[in-house]
Design a protein around this motif. Structure first.
Motif, PDB file in Angstrom:
ATOM      1  N   ARG A  35       0.941   1.421  -9.910  1.00 11.90           N
ATOM      2  CA  ARG A  35       2.062   0.538 -10.272  1.00 11.90           C
ATOM      3  C   ARG A  35       1.505  -0.835 -10.597  1.00 11.90           C
ATOM      4  N   HIS A  36       2.289  -1.591 -11.326  1.00  6.91           N
ATOM      5  CA  HIS A  36       1.914  -2.984 -11.576  1.00  6.91           C
ATOM      6  C   HIS A  36       2.718  -3.877 -10.637  1.00  6.91           C
ATOM      7  N   GLY A  37       2.307  -5.129 -10.526  1.00  4.08           N
ATOM      8  CA  GLY A  37       2.901  -6.053  -9.570  1.00  4.08           C
ATOM      9  C   GLY A  37       4.402  -6.203  -9.718  1.00  4.08           C
ATOM     10  N   TYR A  38       4.876  -6.300 -10.951  1.00  7.95           N
ATOM     11  CA  TYR A  38       6.313  -6.468 -11.181  1.00  7.95           C
ATOM     12  C   TYR A  38       7.077  -5.278 -10.601  1.00  7.95           C
TER      13      TYR A  38
ATOM     14  N   GLY B 134     -11.075  -3.514  -0.728  1.00  3.80           N
ATOM     15  CA  GLY B 134     -11.372  -2.137  -1.095  1.00  3.80           C
ATOM     16  C   GLY B 134     -10.271  -1.141  -0.791  1.00  3.80           C
ATOM     17  N   LEU B 135      -9.063  -1.627  -0.543  1.00  2.00           N
ATOM     18  CA  LEU B 135      -7.943  -0.747  -0.223  1.00  2.00           C
ATOM     19  C   LEU B 135      -7.139  -0.372  -1.465  1.00  2.00           C
ATOM     20  N   VAL B 136      -7.285  -1.161  -2.495  1.00  4.51           N
ATOM     21  CA  VAL B 136      -6.599  -0.951  -3.773  1.00  4.51           C
ATOM     22  C   VAL B 136      -7.621  -1.231  -4.863  1.00  4.51           C
ATOM     23  N   GLU B 137      -7.460  -0.549  -5.983  1.00  6.25           N
ATOM     24  CA  GLU B 137      -8.325  -0.851  -7.120  1.00  6.25           C
ATOM     25  C   GLU B 137      -7.487  -0.926  -8.383  1.00  6.25           C
ATOM     26  N   VAL B 138      -8.039  -1.624  -9.355  1.00  4.00           N
ATOM     27  CA  VAL B 138      -7.372  -1.732 -10.646  1.00  4.00           C
ATOM     28  C   VAL B 138      -7.619  -0.436 -11.395  1.00  4.00           C
ATOM     29  N   GLU B 139      -6.555   0.187 -11.831  1.00  4.77           N
ATOM     30  CA  GLU B 139      -6.677   1.439 -12.577  1.00  4.77           C
ATOM     31  C   GLU B 139      -6.774   1.176 -14.072  1.00  4.77           C
ATOM     32  N   GLY B 140      -6.237   0.072 -14.522  1.00 11.36           N
ATOM     33  CA  GLY B 140      -6.260  -0.244 -15.945  1.00 11.36           C
ATOM     34  C   GLY B 140      -5.133  -1.204 -16.259  1.00 11.36           C
ATOM     35  N   THR B 141      -4.833  -1.292 -17.507  1.00 11.31           N
ATOM     36  CA  THR B 141      -3.737  -2.156 -17.940  1.00 11.31           C
ATOM     37  C   THR B 141      -2.865  -1.387 -18.922  1.00 11.31           C
ATOM     38  N   ASP B 142      -1.642  -1.805 -19.013  1.00 10.76           N
ATOM     39  CA  ASP B 142      -0.746  -1.286 -20.052  1.00 10.76           C
ATOM     40  C   ASP B 142       0.100  -2.441 -20.536  1.00 10.76           C
ATOM     41  N   SER B 143       0.596  -2.306 -21.725  1.00  8.33           N
ATOM     42  CA  SER B 143       1.450  -3.378 -22.252  1.00  8.33           C
ATOM     43  C   SER B 143       2.831  -2.857 -22.560  1.00  8.33           C
TER      44      SER B 143
ATOM     45  N   LEU C 278       0.840  -1.203   0.000  1.00  9.28           N
ATOM     46  CA  LEU C 278       0.000   0.000   0.000  1.00  9.28           C
ATOM     47  C   LEU C 278       0.875   1.252   0.000  1.00  9.28           C
ATOM     48  N   GLY C 279       1.923   1.243   0.815  1.00  7.64           N
ATOM     49  CA  GLY C 279       2.830   2.382   0.879  1.00  7.64           C
ATOM     50  C   GLY C 279       3.536   2.631  -0.448  1.00  7.64           C
ATOM     51  N   LEU C 280       3.914   1.564  -1.113  1.00  6.17           N
ATOM     52  CA  LEU C 280       4.578   1.714  -2.411  1.00  6.17           C
ATOM     53  C   LEU C 280       3.601   2.224  -3.470  1.00  6.17           C
ATOM     54  N   LEU C 281       2.323   1.971  -3.272  1.00 13.36           N
ATOM     55  CA  LEU C 281       1.300   2.489  -4.194  1.00 13.36           C
ATOM     56  C   LEU C 281       0.924   3.938  -3.879  1.00 13.36           C
ATOM     57  N   ALA C 282       1.344   4.447  -2.734  1.00 18.57           N
ATOM     58  CA  ALA C 282       0.964   5.799  -2.324  1.00 18.57           C
ATOM     59  C   ALA C 282       1.474   6.864  -3.298  1.00 18.57           C
ATOM     60  N   SER C 283       2.573   6.585  -3.962  1.00 16.99           N
ATOM     61  CA  SER C 283       3.127   7.584  -4.878  1.00 16.99           C
ATOM     62  C   SER C 283       2.521   7.502  -6.274  1.00 16.99           C
ATOM     63  N   GLY C 284       1.640   6.536  -6.497  1.00 22.14           N
ATOM     64  CA  GLY C 284       0.971   6.445  -7.789  1.00 22.14           C
ATOM     65  C   GLY C 284       0.786   5.007  -8.225  1.00 22.14           C
TER      66      GLY C 284
ATOM     67  N   THR D 281      -1.428  -5.294 -15.283  1.00 25.40           N
ATOM     68  CA  THR D 281      -2.500  -4.612 -14.566  1.00 25.40           C
ATOM     69  C   THR D 281      -1.900  -3.542 -13.660  1.00 25.40           C
ATOM     70  N   LEU D 282      -2.458  -2.339 -13.759  1.00 23.19           N
ATOM     71  CA  LEU D 282      -2.023  -1.237 -12.893  1.00 23.19           C
ATOM     72  C   LEU D 282      -2.949  -1.160 -11.688  1.00 23.19           C
ATOM     73  N   TYR D 283      -2.357  -1.027 -10.509  1.00 26.74           N
ATOM     74  CA  TYR D 283      -3.109  -0.935  -9.272  1.00 26.74           C
ATOM     75  C   TYR D 283      -2.860   0.434  -8.653  1.00 26.74           C
TER      76      TYR D 283
END
Length: 180
Positions: free
Chosen positions: A16-19, A51-60, A8-14, A67-69
């Motif tokens: 990101r995908h799992g990798y 409900g703490l994270v949501e999928v924002e979309g995907t990119d290739s 969650l903290g790593l997602l705080a800046s925007g 998948t971007l979270y």
């Protein structure tokens, strides 16, 4: 360490995908056990479910689809709450080394040697301390690496002091353990 909160903290800046989350975790916490990709994606699925994270979309980006979270407002609130919580000091005083010493005392008649165990464990701790000292004194080490190594070194030093005290009291401990 709470993988859930670290991600969650790593997602705080925007988003990101799992990798990228796995890579950033391993960079930010260099002395921690590296995360497995399966652990990252399982944790992300739970965060989405909760409900703490949501999928924002995907990119290739020219490669496989990713998948971007992103953290939700609820996720940010939980993260802020978590960072304000005090980490309780170790609730239990027994540890694996102590347990092995006691069991070695119980098995002394079968060839176990608690004094030798303490010496071997001490040698392993000293070797790890040398490794960590080399890591933290590397001229290219960043502050995150230095602080992580300092934390581990302080804990190893405490273990070494405990081993020295225990070795000095081994005869008394043996008498107590075998009398019971």
């Amino acid at each position: 360490m709470s993988t859930r909160h670290v991600l969650l903290g790593l997602l705080a800046s925007g988003p990101r995908h799992g990798y990228d989350l796995k890579r950033r975790h391993d960079e930010r916490f260099p002395q921690a056990r590296p995360l497995a990709y399966a652990q990252v994606y399982t944790t992300l699925q739970r965060l989405v479910r909760d409900g703490l994270v949501e999928v924002e979309g995907t990119d290739s980006d020219g490669g496989p689809e990713r998948t971007l979270y992103r953290a939700t407002d609820r996720g940010r609130d939980e993260l802020l709450g978590w960072t304000g919580e005090i980490v309780p000091p170790a609730p239990h005083v027994a540890n694996e080394i102590f347990a092995k010493v006691v069991v070695a005392i119980l098995l002394a008649g079968e060839g176990a040697d608690p004094a030798a165990l303490l010496l071997s464990q001490r040698a392993a701790h000293m070797a790890r301390m040398r490794e960590l000292t080399a890591v933290k004194t590397d001229p290219e080490a960043d502050l995150t690496t230095v602080l992580s190594a300092d934390y581990a070194l302080a804990h190893l030093d405490a273990d070494l002091r405990w081993m020295t005290t225990t070795a000095a009291r081994l005869a008394t401990l043996t008498a107590e353990v075998t009398a019971a």
